[in-house]
Design a protein around this motif. Structure first.
Motif, PDB file in Angstrom:
ATOM      1  N   THR A  30       0.818  -1.220   0.000  1.00 22.79           N
ATOM      2  CA  THR A  30       0.000   0.000   0.000  1.00 22.79           C
ATOM      3  C   THR A  30       0.850   1.269   0.000  1.00 22.79           C
ATOM      4  O   THR A  30       0.351   2.347  -0.312  1.00 22.79           O
ATOM      5  N   LYS A  34      -0.016   5.047  -1.365  1.00 21.33           N
ATOM      6  CA  LYS A  34      -0.137   6.170  -0.424  1.00 21.33           C
ATOM      7  C   LYS A  34       0.763   7.327  -0.845  1.00 21.33           C
ATOM      8  O   LYS A  34       0.364   8.492  -0.746  1.00 21.33           O
ATOM      9  N   ASP A  37      -0.848   8.970  -3.743  1.00 23.39           N
ATOM     10  CA  ASP A  37      -1.991   9.729  -3.226  1.00 23.39           C
ATOM     11  C   ASP A  37      -1.543  11.091  -2.701  1.00 23.39           C
ATOM     12  O   ASP A  37      -2.124  12.126  -3.038  1.00 23.39           O
TER      13      ASP A  37
END
Length: 162
Positions: A30, A34, A37
């Motif tokens: 992840t 992230k 993002d």
């Protein structure tokens, strides 16, 4: 700010070449999402593009299964909607993120990544709709998913005519 595409790629490659950074990013699937993002939230295209380069590099190093990839994309939708605000960022995301996910999971029947793209094709959000088509271009050039790509384009043309 003001970096050329080549310079943006160089920044991302340098960061990903650092064993500590690469190890940190790849230790948890992840983390690249992230990071992307966070960079997509920033105002300049260069920051967004570097985030996409790094995510794409991470996906090429350890592409997740189709189910995990689809789940990551669904979780990433809000970030996409906030951070992708022009054709360059949208198309870059498609070539660096969708393409590796589709390539890695090409032999998966009922590929959930394709299901995400098909759902995005019906979206009222312009950049998701565009991504549903552009995300299939590189695979279609290689002889995969061309029918689905044409179907997505036709669907968008029909909806724009109404």
């Amino acid at each position: 700010y003001g970096l050329s595409s080549r310079e943006q790629e160089s920044v991302a490659k340098e960061a990903f070449a650092d064993p500590d950074i690469k190890g940190f990013l790849l230790a948890d699937s992840t983390r690249p999402w992230k990071l992307c993002d966070q960079l997509l939230k920033l105002p300049h295209i260069e920051e967004k593009q570097v985030g996409i380069w790094v995510l794409g590099a991470a996906l090429k190093k350890g592409s997740p299964s189709a189910d995990v990839a689809a789940a990551e994309l669904v979780a990433f939708e809000k970030s996409f909607d906030v951070g992708v605000n022009n054709w360059a960022v949208c198309d870059h995301f498609c070539s660096r993120v969708f393409n590796p996910l589709l390539e890695a999971n090409r032999n998966v029947s009922n590929n959930p990544v394709l299901e995400v793209l098909t759902r995005w094709n019906r979206s009222s959000k312009i950049w998701r709709s565009r991504a549903s088509c552009v995300g299939l271009v590189l695979s279609a050039r290689r002889g995969f998913y061309a029918d689905l790509g044409f179907s997505h384009v036709e669907s968008l043309l029909q909806s724009s005519l109404q």
